[in-house]
Design a protein around this motif. Sequence first.
Motif, mmCIF file in Angstrom:
data_model
loop_
_atom_site.group_PDB
_atom_site.id
_atom_site.type_symbol
_atom_site.label_atom_id
_atom_site.label_comp_id
_atom_site.label_asym_id
_atom_site.label_seq_id
_atom_site.Cartn_x
_atom_site.Cartn_y
_atom_site.Cartn_z
ATOM 1 N N VAL A 32 0.840 -1.199 0.000
ATOM 2 C CA VAL A 32 0.000 0.000 0.000
ATOM 3 C C VAL A 32 0.873 1.246 0.000
ATOM 4 O O VAL A 32 0.686 2.174 -0.804
ATOM 5 C CB VAL A 32 -0.936 -0.013 1.243
ATOM 6 N N VAL A 33 1.866 1.271 0.873
ATOM 7 C CA VAL A 33 2.761 2.424 0.935
ATOM 8 C C VAL A 33 3.525 2.575 -0.376
ATOM 9 O O VAL A 33 3.743 3.695 -0.851
ATOM 10 C CB VAL A 33 3.741 2.295 2.128
ATOM 11 N N GLY A 34 3.911 1.429 -0.981
ATOM 12 C CA GLY A 34 4.652 1.467 -2.243
ATOM 13 C C GLY A 34 3.847 2.138 -3.343
ATOM 14 O O GLY A 34 4.367 2.972 -4.081
ATOM 15 N N VAL A 35 2.569 1.792 -3.427
ATOM 16 C CA VAL A 35 1.720 2.430 -4.436
ATOM 17 C C VAL A 35 1.621 3.926 -4.149
ATOM 18 O O VAL A 35 1.731 4.757 -5.052
ATOM 19 C CB VAL A 35 0.317 1.774 -4.465
ATOM 20 N N ALA A 36 1.456 4.274 -2.864
ATOM 21 C CA ALA A 36 1.385 5.687 -2.501
ATOM 22 C C ALA A 36 2.691 6.401 -2.849
ATOM 23 O O ALA A 36 2.685 7.514 -3.363
ATOM 24 C CB ALA A 36 1.079 5.819 -1.007
ATOM 25 N N LEU A 37 3.814 5.746 -2.593
ATOM 26 C CA LEU A 37 5.129 6.356 -2.837
ATOM 27 C C LEU A 37 5.325 6.740 -4.293
ATOM 28 O O LEU A 37 6.114 7.632 -4.613
ATOM 29 C CB LEU A 37 6.233 5.375 -2.454
ATOM 30 N N SER A 38 4.606 6.052 -5.191
ATOM 31 C CA SER A 38 4.808 6.323 -6.610
ATOM 32 C C SER A 38 4.337 7.733 -6.977
ATOM 33 O O SER A 38 4.617 8.215 -8.063
ATOM 34 C CB SER A 38 4.085 5.274 -7.459
ATOM 35 N N PHE A 39 3.641 8.408 -6.050
ATOM 36 C CA PHE A 39 3.214 9.792 -6.300
ATOM 37 C C PHE A 39 4.127 10.791 -5.597
ATOM 38 O O PHE A 39 3.810 11.965 -5.505
ATOM 39 C CB PHE A 39 1.766 9.994 -5.836
ATOM 40 N N PHE A 40 5.229 10.281 -5.053
ATOM 41 C CA PHE A 40 6.135 11.159 -4.306
ATOM 42 C C PHE A 40 7.543 11.093 -4.883
ATOM 43 O O PHE A 40 7.909 10.145 -5.570
ATOM 44 C CB PHE A 40 6.199 10.713 -2.830
ATOM 45 N N GLU A 41 8.305 12.141 -4.539
ATOM 46 C CA GLU A 41 9.736 12.089 -4.781
ATOM 47 C C GLU A 41 10.382 11.858 -3.428
ATOM 48 O O GLU A 41 10.114 12.602 -2.477
ATOM 49 C CB GLU A 41 10.208 13.417 -5.384
ATOM 50 N N TRP A 42 11.208 10.809 -3.325
ATOM 51 C CA TRP A 42 11.757 10.495 -2.007
ATOM 52 C C TRP A 42 13.095 9.791 -2.136
ATOM 53 O O TRP A 42 13.247 8.859 -2.921
ATOM 54 C CB TRP A 42 10.776 9.592 -1.230
ATOM 55 N N GLY A 43 14.073 10.272 -1.352
ATOM 56 C CA GLY A 43 15.388 9.633 -1.337
ATOM 57 C C GLY A 43 15.564 8.724 -0.138
ATOM 58 O O GLY A 43 16.625 8.157 0.057
ATOM 59 N N GLY A 44 14.520 8.591 0.691
ATOM 60 C CA GLY A 44 14.603 7.694 1.836
ATOM 61 C C GLY A 44 14.853 8.445 3.140
ATOM 62 O O GLY A 44 14.494 7.959 4.206
ATOM 63 N N GLY A 45 15.451 9.615 3.071
ATOM 64 C CA GLY A 45 15.786 10.346 4.293
ATOM 65 C C GLY A 45 14.710 11.326 4.711
ATOM 66 O O GLY A 45 13.798 10.990 5.452
ATOM 67 N N ASP A 46 14.825 12.549 4.197
ATOM 68 C CA ASP A 46 13.893 13.611 4.582
ATOM 69 C C ASP A 46 12.463 13.322 4.125
ATOM 70 O O ASP A 46 12.185 12.275 3.576
ATOM 71 C CB ASP A 46 14.366 14.951 4.003
#
Lengths: 294, 283
Positions: A32-46
């Motif tokens: 679920v989070v993975g699908v949501a993440l596809s709408f974000f830019e994220w390097g894992g930290g901030d």
Amino acid sequence: MNSRSSGSSWHGWVFIGFPLTIILVFTALPTVVGVALSFFEWGGGDRPRFIALDNYQAAMTRDPQLWLAMRNTLVFAIGTVPVTVVLAFLVAVALHARWFVGKTLARTLFFLPTVMSIVAVGFIWQWMLNPRTGLLNVIVAGQGADLPDWLGDSWLGLGTMMFVQVWRNLGFCVVLYVAALGRVPRSMYDAASVDGAGSWRATWHITWPAVRPMTAFLVITGTIWALQVFDLDVVMNGWNPQRFNDLLNTHIFREFKNGRLGYSATIGVFVLVLTAMITYAQLRWLRLSKATAV
Amino acid sequence: MSGHTHPPLIVRITLHLAVYAGALTMVLPVAWIVSTSLKSHHDAISAVPTLLPAGPPSEWQWHNYAQAWTIAQFGDFYRNSLLVAAVVTVLSVAYNALAGFAFAKMRFRGRNLAFGLMLATMLLPFQVYFIFAYVLCGWLGYVDHLQALIVPFLASAFGIFYMRQSIITVPDSLLDAGRIDGLSDFELFWHIVVPLVRPALGALAIFTFMASWNNFFWPLIVIDSTDNFTLPLAVNRLTSDYFTPSPPIRMAAAIILIIPTVGVYLIFERSFVKGLTLTGVKG
């Protein structure tokens, strides 16, 4: 089912609570989070930055490597699954025949590659196909002859990977087919021999339709595995540089390693949708051909 | 092939040849790296390869194995791999069997919902969930520790489903008799169910051990420091540019890697194949 189970009606949760938690926390929740993440830019930290469909737009318009990898992955699946299933069926029919000598030995040998670590499989084939000292080149052409680079970054390299995929999955399908053949009732063949059907025709007209559920299972799981293949590509070609014979999951892993978590999730969603569509089409097709068969 | 009437001799011979040619294709590459692993460096890369190492077996380069073991410090990685595989196998088989028992033989609120949810997770592709699973392991402090290879694998939907399918065949009358004797649910599981499904437990243990031992993708993601490498990661490193020992040593390393799974497979071949075919697929 027994109706007077001891304890409260929640008692079963004592048994399933922990295992279910593990599965949901490490599989369902991350999906679920993975699908949501596809709408974000994220390097894992901030904090992840919401960018709506930008990842999807980038995938569609600015990532030619993705489409190359998509093409290769489809070629890989289409080129390996039917071959594996049909070959496995033929081998299983022979192994199942009463007159076959050495059933267990042959079955054991066919299954051997299935239990070996993919890393060892990579070593084995890199060594077998080594352009200078590979056994294959010696067998096929003798020494001194010019032979192609089996492991190169080319269509041939992709073909080699497909061959190794068939090599390591065949035994699994053979074993399952042998089991399925053991469950085909003898009476189905009695009717056929009355009609004077020979062995070849009985195989094609009776045995093959009789094991259709197993064929369906092997085709669908085989396709899903082929679309998810990754280890094979990494051990035979490495993951770092972008290549002509790249596969989808290697591409995802590379984006992930480069710290583009949101974008790799986006490609993951592509794979998810592709898998769902192909599985659905296969199920439809199998049901359809079943309805029209006989 | 129906078996009522045998096909002609020539057909039977041809089919045997075809099948054994296939079987040879499965084994020959493995035999070839065994042979390479016992050669000297010079013989291994010779332009005229020989099928067997030079000389009688006593003169073969057996020390390649000892060398592979020390060069690659396999002792540590073997210990890591064994530790992970052993803990995962013992605990996950136990948890999966208990959950399988509950789903098969107990009535409780939310059972069908929980079962359906669990089955659905079997369809999820790892391409989507590995990313956040990794982040999660980071938050839990598991990244680059062996816990990352253990905790997420302590239960599996496939294992629970597999045990449920086996336990559902245990007759209810036996369990009812046990209840009349005053056994608790756990005692029913331990004293009645476990002895009856021992073959399925064994098969699941073998699958789990092999899957854990051969796991490559996930360790590649979550383990960074060499100290915590499992054996597949350590052997994979032998192909990298900065550390490539000679071919016979590398092949010896590959053999060391596959000995446990091939050994387990050859020893338990019968129950393994039987377990594989009991997964509930009808043919």
